[in-house]
Design a protein around this motif. Structure first.
Motif, PDB file in Angstrom:
ATOM      1  N   ASP A  14       0.815  -1.213   0.000  1.00  0.00           N
ATOM      2  CA  ASP A  14       0.000   0.000   0.000  1.00  0.00           C
ATOM      3  C   ASP A  14       0.849   1.264   0.000  1.00  0.00           C
ATOM      4  N   ALA A  15       2.195   1.083  -0.142  1.00  0.00           N
ATOM      5  CA  ALA A  15       3.059   2.256  -0.243  1.00  0.00           C
ATOM      6  C   ALA A  15       2.688   3.043  -1.481  1.00  0.00           C
ATOM      7  N   LYS A  16       2.712   4.363  -1.330  1.00  0.00           N
ATOM      8  CA  LYS A  16       2.359   5.194  -2.474  1.00  0.00           C
ATOM      9  C   LYS A  16       3.505   5.202  -3.482  1.00  0.00           C
ATOM     10  N   LYS A  17       3.126   5.087  -4.745  1.00  0.00           N
ATOM     11  CA  LYS A  17       4.142   5.000  -5.795  1.00  0.00           C
ATOM     12  C   LYS A  17       4.468   6.386  -6.351  1.00  0.00           C
ATOM     13  N   ILE A  18       5.754   6.624  -6.558  1.00  0.00           N
ATOM     14  CA  ILE A  18       6.191   7.882  -7.160  1.00  0.00           C
ATOM     15  C   ILE A  18       7.092   7.562  -8.348  1.00  0.00           C
ATOM     16  N   VAL A  19       6.823   8.167  -9.509  1.00  0.00           N
ATOM     17  CA  VAL A  19       7.743   8.039 -10.634  1.00  0.00           C
ATOM     18  C   VAL A  19       8.659   9.254 -10.639  1.00  0.00           C
ATOM     19  N   LEU A  20       9.963   8.995 -10.677  1.00  0.00           N
ATOM     20  CA  LEU A  20      10.941  10.083 -10.708  1.00  0.00           C
ATOM     21  C   LEU A  20      11.680  10.055 -12.045  1.00  0.00           C
ATOM     22  N   ALA A  21      11.522  11.116 -12.825  1.00  0.00           N
ATOM     23  CA  ALA A  21      12.226  11.199 -14.119  1.00  0.00           C
ATOM     24  C   ALA A  21      13.328  12.229 -13.995  1.00  0.00           C
ATOM     25  N   GLU A  22      14.560  11.756 -14.102  1.00  0.00           N
ATOM     26  CA  GLU A  22      15.703  12.644 -13.877  1.00  0.00           C
ATOM     27  C   GLU A  22      16.915  12.018 -14.558  1.00  0.00           C
ATOM     28  N   ASP A  23      17.641  12.810 -15.354  1.00  0.00           N
ATOM     29  CA  ASP A  23      18.768  12.209 -16.089  1.00  0.00           C
ATOM     30  C   ASP A  23      20.053  12.157 -15.273  1.00  0.00           C
ATOM     31  N   ASN A  24      20.065  12.797 -14.112  1.00  0.00           N
ATOM     32  CA  ASN A  24      21.238  12.707 -13.258  1.00  0.00           C
ATOM     33  C   ASN A  24      21.051  11.537 -12.295  1.00  0.00           C
ATOM     34  N   SER A  25      21.772  10.443 -12.578  1.00  0.00           N
ATOM     35  CA  SER A  25      21.513   9.209 -11.831  1.00  0.00           C
ATOM     36  C   SER A  25      21.851   9.351 -10.354  1.00  0.00           C
ATOM     37  N   THR A  26      22.879  10.157 -10.050  1.00  0.00           N
ATOM     38  CA  THR A  26      23.255  10.317  -8.645  1.00  0.00           C
ATOM     39  C   THR A  26      22.130  10.988  -7.864  1.00  0.00           C
ATOM     40  N   LEU A  27      21.578  12.021  -8.469  1.00  0.00           N
ATOM     41  CA  LEU A  27      20.470  12.706  -7.810  1.00  0.00           C
ATOM     42  C   LEU A  27      19.280  11.767  -7.650  1.00  0.00           C
ATOM     43  N   SER A  28      18.989  10.987  -8.682  1.00  0.00           N
ATOM     44  CA  SER A  28      17.883  10.028  -8.606  1.00  0.00           C
ATOM     45  C   SER A  28      18.059   9.095  -7.415  1.00  0.00           C
ATOM     46  N   LEU A  29      19.290   8.593  -7.310  1.00  0.00           N
ATOM     47  CA  LEU A  29      19.565   7.631  -6.253  1.00  0.00           C
ATOM     48  C   LEU A  29      19.386   8.273  -4.883  1.00  0.00           C
ATOM     49  N   LEU A  30      19.884   9.491  -4.747  1.00  0.00           N
ATOM     50  CA  LEU A  30      19.772  10.208  -3.481  1.00  0.00           C
ATOM     51  C   LEU A  30      18.304  10.390  -3.100  1.00  0.00           C
ATOM     52  N   LEU A  31      17.510  10.827  -4.060  1.00  0.00           N
ATOM     53  CA  LEU A  31      16.103  11.091  -3.773  1.00  0.00           C
ATOM     54  C   LEU A  31      15.343   9.797  -3.508  1.00  0.00           C
ATOM     55  N   LYS A  32      15.752   8.750  -4.205  1.00  0.00           N
ATOM     56  CA  LYS A  32      15.105   7.456  -4.005  1.00  0.00           C
ATOM     57  C   LYS A  32      15.273   7.013  -2.551  1.00  0.00           C
ATOM     58  N   PHE A  33      16.534   7.062  -2.078  1.00  0.00           N
ATOM     59  CA  PHE A  33      16.800   6.688  -0.686  1.00  0.00           C
ATOM     60  C   PHE A  33      15.972   7.538   0.263  1.00  0.00           C
ATOM     61  N   ARG A  34      16.020   8.830   0.022  1.00  0.00           N
ATOM     62  CA  ARG A  34      15.383   9.778   0.929  1.00  0.00           C
ATOM     63  C   ARG A  34      13.871   9.527   0.994  1.00  0.00           C
ATOM     64  N   LEU A  35      13.258   9.357  -0.173  1.00  0.00           N
ATOM     65  CA  LEU A  35      11.802   9.216  -0.193  1.00  0.00           C
ATOM     66  C   LEU A  35      11.361   7.824   0.247  1.00  0.00           C
ATOM     67  N   GLU A  36      12.218   6.825  -0.010  1.00  0.00           N
ATOM     68  CA  GLU A  36      11.840   5.487   0.441  1.00  0.00           C
ATOM     69  C   GLU A  36      11.890   5.404   1.960  1.00  0.00           C
ATOM     70  N   LYS A  37      12.784   6.216   2.537  1.00  0.00           N
ATOM     71  CA  LYS A  37      12.825   6.286   3.993  1.00  0.00           C
ATOM     72  C   LYS A  37      11.507   6.821   4.550  1.00  0.00           C
ATOM     73  N   GLU A  38      10.829   7.636   3.759  1.00  0.00           N
ATOM     74  CA  GLU A  38       9.547   8.197   4.182  1.00  0.00           C
ATOM     75  C   GLU A  38       8.396   7.243   3.896  1.00  0.00           C
ATOM     76  N   GLY A  39       8.713   6.090   3.310  1.00  0.00           N
ATOM     77  CA  GLY A  39       7.685   5.079   3.101  1.00  0.00           C
ATOM     78  C   GLY A  39       7.059   5.080   1.725  1.00  0.00           C
ATOM     79  N   TYR A  40       7.665   5.774   0.767  1.00  0.00           N
ATOM     80  CA  TYR A  40       7.114   5.728  -0.596  1.00  0.00           C
ATOM     81  C   TYR A  40       7.844   4.689  -1.417  1.00  0.00           C
ATOM     82  N   LYS A  41       7.212   4.304  -2.524  1.00  0.00           N
ATOM     83  CA  LYS A  41       7.891   3.397  -3.449  1.00  0.00           C
ATOM     84  C   LYS A  41       8.309   4.210  -4.674  1.00  0.00           C
ATOM     85  N   LEU A  42       9.627   4.175  -4.962  1.00  0.00           N
ATOM     86  CA  LEU A  42      10.152   5.016  -6.038  1.00  0.00           C
ATOM     87  C   LEU A  42      10.410   4.214  -7.318  1.00  0.00           C
ATOM     88  N   LEU A  43      10.004   4.759  -8.445  1.00  0.00           N
ATOM     89  CA  LEU A  43      10.331   4.174  -9.749  1.00  0.00           C
ATOM     90  C   LEU A  43      11.180   5.197 -10.494  1.00  0.00           C
TER      91      LEU A  43
END
Lengths: 122, 367, 476
Positions: free
Chosen positions: A3-32
């Motif tokens: 039931d985690a809320k899904k978020i799609v993140l479109a970003e060409d900077n992979s490092t930033l994507s990874l950082l945000l993925k960690f950060r938002l998954e810590k808040e309980g979201y599911k990142l794509l």
């Protein structure tokens, strides 16, 4: 977890994507993570996320086109936050015209992004 | 074997020129063979390199992210963070790896602000990467120095300023540009002090980049630009004019009016442009009185100013200019006349029979 | 005629051929060396330029992309879409529909929500009149687009219309079917902005061959080496011309031609010299020569810059018929331009333009095919008379062949060490095979087309006019 809320993140900077993925998954979201607009559109169609984060300038298909696709082709009202670099004010305005809900100017603080994401997903 | 012998005999007895040609052919042939093998090797290496870079990048990316989330409130550097620092420190001695680490740090540093950005900078110091950048400043190769300065700029290393200031008037323009960007990125408007001592010309490209950097900052408190408007370095004057426009420096209007008499045409034109933007009415009087001795470019720019600052009193002047030989000025004059009074504009229909006049008039009448 | 006179004449002929060949080879070697130096420096300078920083700047100078279109109905919608997707901020796109007889205009109107607008044109260069009018989009997403529908006048005339209409400082003249990478404009505009001592009047770009590449929605997704020999051979030819030839000439500030498919001009100067010449099929070369000549005459320091990055991709002819007619046109364009400006030849007043660039073009571009044919004919006569010294002939032919192959390989290395666009495994060997085959599969056709061009130029003037009004869209 399903039931985690899904978020799609479109970003060409992979490092930033990874950082945000960690950060938002810590808040309980599911990142794509999508590396460009094309992937983003495919993911949005397949997973129907609760929120979309997209950079404006990406290779192949820009963030503006992603917004336009979601609002006009898919006719969805999924909240969208766009990331923009300095000097792209014109593009941000266009993004809002196309139906974006919020924007964050780069460089931004990941903590602030979390606050905005939470507000939109409340 | 026999034909081989025959060939040798033939060559031995051939004229010198033929010998030379065949020797050259052999050299070419060997070169082709060697280059073919080398090309194969080169392409393989390039392909492998790309893969290795991607692998390392992924590795360092996740190290960096782990580092950023491994901090805690109690310690300055947590044990987990120290592990990553040590790992990166040992990798940094290898140039290939160091380049990837630095580019990974930069890719993130440019996109985020706040605590995380500070943490990245801390990692840059702790892992000893900074010492390599500082070492680059001592290199004899200009592009190594330029890249070093760029790295220090992007990671906001303020401590290197006195070393970098030494390069302000460096003969290589690429280095000068990096120095300028460093100063402005780290010290904002204060960094612009280099304009006081700049002996070389700032290119348009440099100016755009500097303004881009400055516009990223929220502070609008800008230093006194009067001295730059009076600089002996023309490019500094041009740059100061841009600052005056972007930051609406109405206070410098006297200096701007003085620039209308500057020996450089470009500066005079730019000055009119800024005066128009700031709506300085005094400029209009000065320019109108001298209109006939202005260059074409200044006249055109002056009309743009008039479109901004016209008053009913300008009508007689405008009327004389509707027959100006320049298309843009004619258009502008008629356009202003129409804005001033649509009624009077209607009476101008047959004022001139000049083909351009008629075309412009009709265009304006129906728009 | 006695034997000794014949011998002397023959000796002179042989010497002339020999001198010509020596000069040609020397110039190739020198150009390759200069190009290596320039490439190295260019790569160093650009390795740390962050184009992302300028692309977003609203203070950056304004650019108009001018793209003439004639009967392009098939792809026009996608092509325009690609032109509209540049990442540069301060630019617009002017499509000049040059009297197309198909439904290009209707398609554009429908796809981009165009409406006719009242538009005042400052007719600084005379052109054929407007036909249906000037159109703009009602959709804010396409606000950068202007479509002009005019009566047919050929490519040069259409470009002139674009020059009249543009309100911007720089104009990018391109073929409508070209695919521009998103950062093409900021890279091309950079030379104009970097100079402080001199003026840049134009920047030329590289044309890359898009055959077999994967393009979707106006974006280049994947670079492939095409299958057909003629296509592969052209790739090699373009690599040689752009990475070795033009790179070196840009270092010498001696560029005489900017590809009509992609060049950026200072609009003010382009208009000052009167725009494109509508009387030539080589308008892309002619305007550069004229602009240079103008700058020399007003005695201002200037430069024609060149950007070797692969920014513009276009389809090259994939059959010999179209290929030959394209090269035929190029030949005539070169002849026309050189003849029109023969005043600058060996004229010290024009400095390196008159003393170096022009003579090089005259001897090694314009006359090369003619001299080659004379050589072949001469050789044939000797053969018929059984006078051929085969030991000499074979040695020199083999030498020439290996020199050509080696030169092509140098071009491939130049590509691998800089842009490395053909990344797929096995492509390297395919390119090498082409270097060996190219002298047989492409060169004879280039030679044939050039001779046809010469014949058409001198004996078939009608052809030109038909071609210019009907077709007029040249590639590269």
């Amino acid at each position: 977890m399903s039931d985690a809320k899904k978020i799609v993140l479109a970003e060409d900077n992979s490092t930033l994507s990874l950082l945000l993925k960690f950060r938002l998954e810590k808040e309980g979201y599911k990142l794509l993570i999508a590396a460009d607009g094309k992937e983003a559109i495919e993911m949005i169609e397949q997973h129907d996320p609760e929120l979309i984060l997209t950079d404006i300038m990406m290779p192949f298909i820009s963030g503006l086109e992603v917004i336009s696709h979601v609002r006009n082709k898919l006719n969805k009202q999924t909240p969208i936050i766009v990331f923009s670099a300095a000097g792209q004010e014109e593009m941000v305005l266009k993004a809002f015209n196309l139906g974006a809900n919020d924007f964050m100017g780069k460089p931004f603080s990941p903590n602030e992004l979390v606050i905005r994401v939470k507000r939109l997903l409340r | 074997m026999e034909s081989y012998q025959y060939l040798l005999d033939y060559l031995e007895n051939a004229p010198t020129i033929i010998k030379v040609v065949w020797i050259t052919i052999c050299v070419f042939f060997i070169a082709v063979v060697i280059l073919t093998i080398y090309l194969k090797y080169l392409r393989n290496r390039l392909r492998k390199n790309e893969k290795t870079v991607a692998e390392y990048q992924k590795e360092y990316e996740s190290d960096l992210i782990t580092y950023l989330y491994a901090g805690n409130e109690e310690e300055e550097i947590s044990a987990e963070q120290q592990l990553i620092i040590d790992k990166l420190r040992s990798c940094a001695s290898d140039e290939f790896k160091r380049r990837i680490i630095v580019s990974t740090l930069l890719r993130l540093r440019n996109e985020i602000s706040g605590e995380m950005a500070d943490a990245i900078q801390k990692l840059y110091f702790q892992s000893g990467l900074i010492s390599f950048a500082l070492k680059r400043l001592k290199s004899k190769k200009w592009y190594v120095v330029a890249k070093g300065i760029r790295e220090l700029t992007q990671l906001r290393v303020k401590e290197a300023d006195d070393k970098i200031l030494m390069f302000v008037n460096h003969p290589k323009k690429e280095i000068r540009k990096e120095v300028q960007l460093y100063l402005v990125t780290l010290f904002h408007f204060e960094g612009l002090q280099f304009l006081d001592v700049l002996q070389t010309q700032l290119s348009e490209w440099d100016q755009i980049q500097l303004l881009e950097v400055l516009q990223r900052f929220d502070e609008q408190e800008i230093p006194d630009i009067n001295p730059w408007l009076k600089s002996a370095n023309d490019s500094v004057v041009v740059f100061a004019l841009k600052l005056a426009k972007i930051y609406n420096q109405f206070e410098v209007k006297d200096a701007l009016i003085d620039l209308l008499a500057h020996p450089q045409k470009k500066i005079r034109v730019d000055a009119i442009h800024v005066l128009s933007h700031l709506q300085v009415f005094e400029a209009k009087t000065v320019l109108k009185n001298n209109f006939d001795i202005l260059s074409k470019e200044e006249q055109i720019e002056f009309f743009k100013l008039l479109e901004n600052l016209c008053e009913t009193g300008d009508e007689p002047f405008l009327l004389t200019q509707t027959t100006h030989q320049n298309f843009e000025i004619k258009l502008s004059a008629l356009k202003i006349l129409k804005t001033l009074s649509n009624e009077k504009f209607k009476d101008l229909k047959d004022f001139s029979t000049d083909a351009d006049y008629v075309k412009i008039y009709e265009f304006l009448a129906y728009n | 005629m006695n034997t000794s006179t014949t011998e002397i004449i023959l000796f002179i002929i042989h010497s002339l051929f020999f001198i010509y060949a020596t000069f040609a080879i020397t110039s190739y070697v020198i150009l390759a060396i200069i190009s290596a130096i320039e490439t190295k420096e260019y790569m160093k300078k650009n390795s740390f330029v962050n184009y992302k920083e300028i692309l977003s700047s609203t203070i950056s100078p304004s650019i108009s992309i001018i793209a003439p279109a004639y009967n392009e109905s098939l792809n026009i919608i996608d092509n325009v879409r690609s032109l509209l997707s540049s990442h540069y901020v301060n630019y617009d796109v002017i499509i000049v529909n040059d009297g197309s007889k198909d439904d290009s205009l209707e398609k554009l109107i429908k796809a981009y929500d165009l409406v006719k607008v009242n538009f005042l044109i400052n007719q600084q260069i005379p052109t054929k009149p407007i036909r249906a009018g000037v159109f703009k989009s009602t959709n804010p997403a396409f606000e950068k687009l202007t479509v002009v529908d005019k009566e047919n006048g050929g490519k040069a005339d259409a470009l002139n219309m674009g020059l009249n209409i543009s309100n911007n400082q720089y104009v990018a003249c391109i073929d409508v079917d070209c695919l521009l990478l998103e950062n093409a404009l900021q890279k091309m505009v950079k030379p104009f902005l970097e100079v402080t001592e001199e003026k840049v009047i134009a920047t030329g770009g590289v044309i890359r061959i898009a055959n077999s590449c994967i393009i979707k929605n106006g974006k280049l997704l994947d670079v492939n080496l095409p299958k057909k020999l003629i296509e592969k051979a052209q790739i090699l030819e373009y690599l040689r011309a752009f990475l070795l030839g033009r790179m070196a000439w840009s270092r010498l500030n001696g560029l005489l031609v900017i590809s009509g498919a992609f060049g950026l001009f200072d609009k003010k100067i382009a208009i000052e010299v009167g725009g494109y010449d509508t009387n030539t099929v080589g308008e892309d070369m002619e305007i550069i020569v004229r602009m240079r000549r103008h700058m020399e005459e007003i005695k201002e320091k200037y430069k024609v810059a060149y950007i070797p990055d692969p920014l513009c991709w276009t389809e090259a002819p994939d059959n010999y018929k179209i290929f030959i007619s394209q090269r035929n046109r190029w030949t005539r364009g070169t002849i026309e331009t050189l003849r029109k400006h023969r005043k600058i030849a060996f004229n010290k007043k024009y400095k390196s333009l008159g003393m170096l660039s022009y003579p090089y073009w005259l001897f090694f571009e314009r006359l090369a095919p003619v001299i080659e044919v004379i050589g072949i004919v001469y050789f044939a006569i000797l053969m018929a008379l059984n006078e051929v010294r085969w030991d000499y002939a074979i040695a020199f032919i083999v030498l020439a062949y290996f020199f050509t192959v080696l030169f092509s390989i140098v071009a491939i290395f130049s590509e691998e060490l800089t842009y490395h666009q053909y990344k797929k495994k096995g492509t390297g060997i395919k390119l090498l095979v082409i270097t060996a085959l190219e002298p047989f599969v492409l060169h004879p056709f280039i030679l044939y087309a050039a001779i046809r061009g010469n014949i058409d130029y001198y004996f078939n003037k009608k052809k030109k006019w038909g071609e210019m009004t009907r077709k007029g869209m040249a590639k590269a």
